[in-house]
Design an enzyme around this catalytic site. Structure first.
Site, PDB file in Angstrom:
ATOM      1  N   ASP A   1     -11.822  25.981  36.173  1.00  0.00           N
ATOM      2  CA  ASP A   1     -10.724  25.999  37.156  1.00  0.00           C
ATOM      3  C   ASP A   1      -9.963  27.297  37.052  1.00  0.00           C
ATOM      4  OD1 ASP A   1     -11.622  23.515  37.502  1.00  0.00           O
ATOM      5  OD2 ASP A   1     -10.200  22.598  36.481  1.00  0.00           O
TER       6      ASP A   1
ATOM      7  N   ASP B   1     -12.682  12.158  45.215  1.00  0.00           N
ATOM      8  CA  ASP B   1     -11.931  11.635  44.147  1.00  0.00           C
ATOM      9  C   ASP B   1     -11.413  10.266  44.123  1.00  0.00           C
ATOM     10  OD1 ASP B   1     -12.128  14.203  43.174  1.00  0.00           O
ATOM     11  OD2 ASP B   1     -10.385  14.892  43.900  1.00  0.00           O
TER      12      ASP B   1
END
Length: 255
Positions: free
Chosen positions: A7, A129
């Site tokens: 990330d 998600d």
């Protein structure tokens, strides 16, 4: 395959807890050395999340992503705030192997279907998600988990099918597990693989041990995203690959 993940925020490698930018841990000032180490260890794909781009597409870290693309032979799967056809085209033109689209696809299945037709299902990964609700509903969240959608995973896939589009790669995260090292939701992935065997599921969230890798292998997923577990030294990528390829874990060897 096993897919290391980094990330990226402000050029650094970070991890957010439960998607909260206020709960950030910095692991490296530059992602390239880590990416090269994963490449040397035999990774087949590197997953990158542009957190700056996720918050504001105008701040997408294109220079950094281009540097990584040119510095690696490892194929890149890149996501984070991908909202337009131009966003996808620019990343693919820069050498990215697959572009990850999430919120924009969920908000507009017709647009998602158009992207799948234009770029092909091998060049796109849909990021779904999930928040698991009472009664078993698998609700899709958007905008970095800051908003719930009216769609469930099942209704979204049905809408795509009704539009004549068939995705290939699905990155599925149970948000209650992400970044927690609490173990993956193997029951969820076992069910998804059984219900949608034509899709290649990438499991994400909660992996903390080699036994988790073995459990996901048995669940039948096509890939496992490995983020925090690798960064914090829970295991190495070669150790995980040995388990993924069928070498027994310590627990399995004792049974």
């Amino acid at each position: 395959m096993l897919i290391p993940a980094l990330d990226l925020l402000g050029g650094e490698v970070v991890r957010l807890y439960q998607g909260d930018f206020a709960q950030k841990t910095v692991f490296a000032p530059d992602p390239l050395p880590l990416a090269l180490a994963y490449q040397a260890a035999g990774a087949g794909l590197l997953h990158l999340v542009d957190l700056d781009g996720a918050r504001d597409p105008a701040r997408r870290q294109l220079t950094l992503l281009s540097r990584l693309g040119h510095g690696l032979t490892l194929p890149l799967q890149v996501g984070g705030g991908i909202r337009t056809t131009d966003d996808i085209a620019r990343l693919l033109d820069s050498g990215v192997a697959r572009v990850v689209v999430g919120s924009a696809a969920i908000a507009d299945p017709a647009q998602a279907a158009a992207w799948l037709r234009e770029f092909g299902p091998e060049r796109l990964t849909l990021a779904l998600d999930l928040r698991l609700e009472a009664g078993g509903r698998r609700t899709l969240l958007t905008h970095g988990w800051q908003a719930g959608s009216e769609r469930s995973l099942d209704s979204f896939l049905a809408e795509l099918a009704g539009l004549g589009a068939q995705p290939r790669h699905i990155l599925c995260t149970d948000i209650s597990r992400d970044g927690t090292l609490s173990g993956p939701n193997t029951a969820l992935y076992t069910a998804l693989v059984s219900e949608y065997p034509q899709l290649r599921w990438q499991a994400s969230g909660g992996v903390s041990s080699l036994d988790d890798i073995a459990a996901l292998r048995r669940a039948g997923v096509a890939g496992v995203i490995l983020g925090k577990a690798l960064l914090t030294g829970q295991f190495t990528l070669p150790q995980a690959q040995a388990v993924w390829e069928g070498t027994p874990t310590p627990q399995e060897a004792q049974t």
